[in-house]
Design a protein around this motif. Structure first.
Motif, PDB file in Angstrom:
ATOM      1  N   LEU A  95       0.833  -1.203   0.000  1.00 15.13           N
ATOM      2  CA  LEU A  95       0.000   0.000   0.000  1.00 15.13           C
ATOM      3  C   LEU A  95       0.866   1.250   0.000  1.00 15.13           C
ATOM      4  O   LEU A  95       0.574   2.228  -0.710  1.00 15.13           O
ATOM      5  N   VAL A  96       1.945   1.236   0.787  1.00 14.54           N
ATOM      6  CA  VAL A  96       2.848   2.382   0.832  1.00 14.54           C
ATOM      7  C   VAL A  96       3.501   2.595  -0.533  1.00 14.54           C
ATOM      8  O   VAL A  96       3.615   3.734  -1.016  1.00 14.54           O
ATOM      9  N   LYS A  97       3.921   1.522  -1.178  1.00 16.84           N
ATOM     10  CA  LYS A  97       4.535   1.632  -2.505  1.00 16.84           C
ATOM     11  C   LYS A  97       3.552   2.207  -3.509  1.00 16.84           C
ATOM     12  O   LYS A  97       3.910   3.059  -4.328  1.00 16.84           O
ATOM     13  N   ARG A  98       2.311   1.753  -3.437  1.00 16.95           N
ATOM     14  CA  ARG A  98       1.290   2.288  -4.340  1.00 16.95           C
ATOM     15  C   ARG A  98       1.037   3.755  -4.047  1.00 16.95           C
ATOM     16  O   ARG A  98       0.869   4.574  -4.960  1.00 16.95           O
ATOM     17  N   GLY A  99       1.000   4.118  -2.793  1.00 20.49           N
ATOM     18  CA  GLY A  99       0.800   5.514  -2.428  1.00 20.49           C
ATOM     19  C   GLY A  99       1.926   6.397  -2.913  1.00 20.49           C
ATOM     20  O   GLY A  99       1.697   7.533  -3.354  1.00 20.49           O
ATOM     21  N   ALA A 100       3.163   5.902  -2.847  1.00 27.63           N
ATOM     22  CA  ALA A 100       4.306   6.672  -3.338  1.00 27.63           C
ATOM     23  C   ALA A 100       4.160   6.926  -4.839  1.00 27.63           C
ATOM     24  O   ALA A 100       4.443   8.025  -5.327  1.00 27.63           O
ATOM     25  N   TYR A 101       3.709   5.909  -5.557  1.00 26.12           N
ATOM     26  CA  TYR A 101       3.507   6.062  -7.001  1.00 26.12           C
ATOM     27  C   TYR A 101       2.413   7.088  -7.289  1.00 26.12           C
ATOM     28  O   TYR A 101       2.569   7.959  -8.153  1.00 26.12           O
ATOM     29  N   ARG A 152     -11.429   6.887  -2.972  1.00 25.77           N
ATOM     30  CA  ARG A 152     -11.076   6.706  -1.564  1.00 25.77           C
ATOM     31  C   ARG A 152      -9.916   5.730  -1.434  1.00 25.77           C
ATOM     32  O   ARG A 152      -9.028   5.896  -0.586  1.00 25.77           O
ATOM     33  N   GLU A 153      -9.884   4.707  -2.245  1.00 24.79           N
ATOM     34  CA  GLU A 153      -8.803   3.722  -2.172  1.00 24.79           C
ATOM     35  C   GLU A 153      -7.448   4.367  -2.464  1.00 24.79           C
ATOM     36  O   GLU A 153      -6.461   4.116  -1.762  1.00 24.79           O
ATOM     37  N   ASP A 154      -7.405   5.222  -3.491  1.00 23.66           N
ATOM     38  CA  ASP A 154      -6.150   5.890  -3.805  1.00 23.66           C
ATOM     39  C   ASP A 154      -5.786   6.910  -2.729  1.00 23.66           C
ATOM     40  O   ASP A 154      -4.604   7.107  -2.409  1.00 23.66           O
ATOM     41  N   SER A 155      -6.784   7.581  -2.164  1.00 24.69           N
ATOM     42  CA  SER A 155      -6.528   8.515  -1.071  1.00 24.69           C
ATOM     43  C   SER A 155      -5.901   7.792   0.115  1.00 24.69           C
ATOM     44  O   SER A 155      -4.935   8.270   0.720  1.00 24.69           O
ATOM     45  N   ASP A 156      -6.422   6.614   0.452  1.00 27.83           N
ATOM     46  CA  ASP A 156      -5.883   5.847   1.570  1.00 27.83           C
ATOM     47  C   ASP A 156      -4.448   5.403   1.295  1.00 27.83           C
ATOM     48  O   ASP A 156      -3.610   5.371   2.209  1.00 27.83           O
ATOM     49  N   ALA A 157      -4.147   5.084   0.048  1.00 28.12           N
ATOM     50  CA  ALA A 157      -2.784   4.673  -0.297  1.00 28.12           C
ATOM     51  C   ALA A 157      -1.818   5.846  -0.143  1.00 28.12           C
ATOM     52  O   ALA A 157      -0.711   5.692   0.396  1.00 28.12           O
ATOM     53  N   ILE A 158      -2.207   7.016  -0.617  1.00 26.79           N
ATOM     54  CA  ILE A 158      -1.353   8.199  -0.471  1.00 26.79           C
ATOM     55  C   ILE A 158      -1.168   8.526   1.006  1.00 26.79           C
ATOM     56  O   ILE A 158      -0.065   8.866   1.458  1.00 26.79           O
ATOM     57  N   TYR A 159      -2.256   8.419   1.776  1.00 24.48           N
ATOM     58  CA  TYR A 159      -2.186   8.665   3.217  1.00 24.48           C
ATOM     59  C   TYR A 159      -1.195   7.703   3.878  1.00 24.48           C
ATOM     60  O   TYR A 159      -0.349   8.123   4.694  1.00 24.48           O
ATOM     61  N   ALA A 160      -1.249   6.430   3.524  1.00 26.72           N
ATOM     62  CA  ALA A 160      -0.332   5.450   4.101  1.00 26.72           C
ATOM     63  C   ALA A 160       1.112   5.785   3.749  1.00 26.72           C
ATOM     64  O   ALA A 160       2.020   5.659   4.585  1.00 26.72           O
ATOM     65  N   TYR A 161       1.332   6.238   2.526  1.00 27.60           N
ATOM     66  CA  TYR A 161       2.690   6.615   2.120  1.00 27.60           C
ATOM     67  C   TYR A 161       3.187   7.809   2.925  1.00 27.60           C
ATOM     68  O   TYR A 161       4.311   7.798   3.450  1.00 27.60           O
ATOM     69  N   LEU A 162       2.375   8.849   3.026  1.00 29.87           N
ATOM     70  CA  LEU A 162       2.798  10.041   3.757  1.00 29.87           C
ATOM     71  C   LEU A 162       3.063   9.721   5.228  1.00 29.87           C
ATOM     72  O   LEU A 162       3.989  10.269   5.833  1.00 29.87           O
ATOM     73  N   GLN A 163       2.267   8.834   5.806  1.00 27.53           N
ATOM     74  CA  GLN A 163       2.473   8.461   7.201  1.00 27.53           C
ATOM     75  C   GLN A 163       3.736   7.640   7.390  1.00 27.53           C
ATOM     76  O   GLN A 163       4.247   7.521   8.508  1.00 27.53           O
ATOM     77  N   SER A 164       4.275   7.084   6.301  1.00 28.59           N
ATOM     78  CA  SER A 164       5.497   6.285   6.396  1.00 28.59           C
ATOM     79  C   SER A 164       6.754   7.135   6.314  1.00 28.59           C
ATOM     80  O   SER A 164       7.863   6.634   6.549  1.00 28.59           O
ATOM     81  N   LEU A 165       6.614   8.410   5.986  1.00 32.95           N
ATOM     82  CA  LEU A 165       7.767   9.287   5.823  1.00 32.95           C
ATOM     83  C   LEU A 165       8.353   9.678   7.180  1.00 32.95           C
ATOM     84  O   LEU A 165       7.665   9.629   8.206  1.00 32.95           O
ATOM     85  N   PRO A 166       9.604  10.099   7.210  1.00 30.72           N
ATOM     86  CA  PRO A 166      10.156  10.626   8.465  1.00 30.72           C
ATOM     87  C   PRO A 166       9.404  11.884   8.884  1.00 30.72           C
ATOM     88  O   PRO A 166       9.125  12.759   8.065  1.00 30.72           O
TER      89      PRO A 166
END
Length: 425
Positions: free
Chosen positions: A45-51, A133-147
């Protein structure tokens, strides 16, 4: 006395109804936030959000030059003042560390912050409202994974009344309707994917559509070209063959332009070069092709040919001398260019655009292709801002717009002066 009281009460009632209507219009499409909602983050999910974040070019606005990625603070110039982008890292005090996935989705879909404030449309939620919403959740997961980066958000510097929530509420009531249009059932899945990327995450209409005096774009004029506010670059029409339409291009050439910045028919420069550098070169082949399919299918417009005033012989002669001295070595004596290195100017639609702003900007500031995986060492054009005066820039621009079969209006020194003073960001 009764008439005065009746007038006052009627006025108050009308104001109350107006305020209620304004509130209702700004709440349309919103659903109550769910409590204790979590997104199960996974590496996939994080990888998809980064993309997806890259497809939306989010980092370009939410990162200052030399700063931490997504920590915000970049000033976005608008006709109404400066908007400073927010910190999207998971810092709990200054970023979105305390945001829920539902609150993040509401920001994208409804343009409303976690605390309920209406967001300014410099954050293009007018386009992001189409993100699923699915893509929003993926982007959210990516941003939450950042420092997490502790960097306080800078206050906006907008003029009154544009700095008020009331004015923003009126704007939204007039120009913003949340939600995505349904997929076109008569089109292929590839076309609909392209439409989703162009109109949603890609927010292409934000630049390629003209805006009114209040900064709103019209769906009826979508992709018909427009001057990018304050930056003073013209984003050419995507639905006109004479500007940036690709209806007659092979799909592979459109994909090449998106992923490398170069195609047999032309190349990118200015703000679009940054978009390719930061965003579209990283698109998957399937997504780049879907965008190409959609752009090729846009209904084409044939704008009326403007009357062209023939430049004076003196201007053409002066421009020809400047061209011979500074330009011919790369672009050729006949404007033929050098394939794979320097673009041809003869028959180049970017040269003969009705609005010559981009040509003048390139002469002044230079032209630089993006470095991409498919074109890692692109050639560039040096700036002539410190070499040529306004009259010479106007003359050489007029010359290339009227040589080798080109035919377009003359460029005046006032246009050069304006381009020189408004250098963009």
């Amino acid at each position: 006395m009764k008439r005065i009281l009746w007038t006052i009460s009627s006025t108050m009632a009308a104001l109350g109804l107006g305020a209620a209507a304004l509130v209702a219009l700004n709440l349309r499409g919103e659903e109550p936030l769910t409590t204790n909602e979590t997104v199960q983050s996974t590496p996939e999910l994080v990888k998809r959000g980064a993309y997806l974040a890259r497809a939306g070019n989010c980092m370009a606005c939410h990162t200052v030059q030399g700063g931490a990625p997504y920590a915000g603070g970049r000033g976005i110039d608008t006709p109404f003042g400066v908007i400073h982008t927010s910190n999207l890292t998971p810092d709990k005090a200054t970023g979105i560390g305390n945001w829920s996935a539902a609150e993040f989705w509401r920001a994208l879909h409804n343009g409303r912050s976690r605390d309920g404030r209406l967001l300014y449309p410099a954050f293009p939620y007018t386009s992001y409202t189409q993100v699923t919403r699915e893509d929003s959740d993926a982007i959210y997961a990516y941003l939450q994974s950042l420092p997490a980066v502790a960097q306080a958000n800078r206050p906006h510097a907008l003029r009154f009344p544009y700095n008020t929530q009331a004015a923003l509420g009126v704007w939204r009531a007039l120009f913003f309707v949340p939600g995505a249009p349904p997929a076109e059932s008569t089109q292929t899945a590839e076309y609909n994917r392209g439409a989703y990327l162009v109109n949603g995450l890609g927010h292409c209409a934000a630049c390629h559509t003209p805006r009114n005096a209040l900064g709103a774009s019209s769906q009826a004029q979508a992709f018909s070209g427009g001057l990018i506010p304050v930056q003073n670059w013209y984003a050419p029409a995507l639905n006109a063959a004479a500007e940036a339409g690709v209806a007659q291009w092979p799909v592979a050439d459109v994909v090449a332009l998106l992923k490398t910045g170069v195609a047999p028919q032309g190349s990118v420069t200015g703000p679009m070069a940054e978009v390719v550098f930061r965003s579209t070169q990283y698109l998957s082949d399937a997504d780049a092709q879907a965008i190409a399919v959609y752009l090729r299918a846009l209904p084409q417009q044939a704008p009326a040919a403007p009357a062209v005033v023939k430049p004076s012989a003196a201007t053409l002669a002066r421009g020809g001398k400047v061209y011979e001295q500074h330009c011919a070595q790369c672009h050729g004596d006949s404007g033929e260019g050098q394939p794979g290195a320097f673009p041809a100017l003869a028959g180049n639609r970017a040269v003969v655009l009705q609005d010559p702003t981009n040509l003048v900007r390139v002469v002044l500031q230079g032209g630089y292709l993006p470095a991409t995986a498919g074109n890692p060492r692109p050639h560039g054009m040096p700036p002539f801002m410190q070499v040529l005066g306004d009259e010479d820039v106007a003359a050489v621009s007029t010359f290339v717009r009227n040589a080798w079969g080109n035919q377009a209006g003359a460029v005046g020194t006032i246009g050069v002066y304006r381009a020189r003073e408004r250098r963009g960001s």
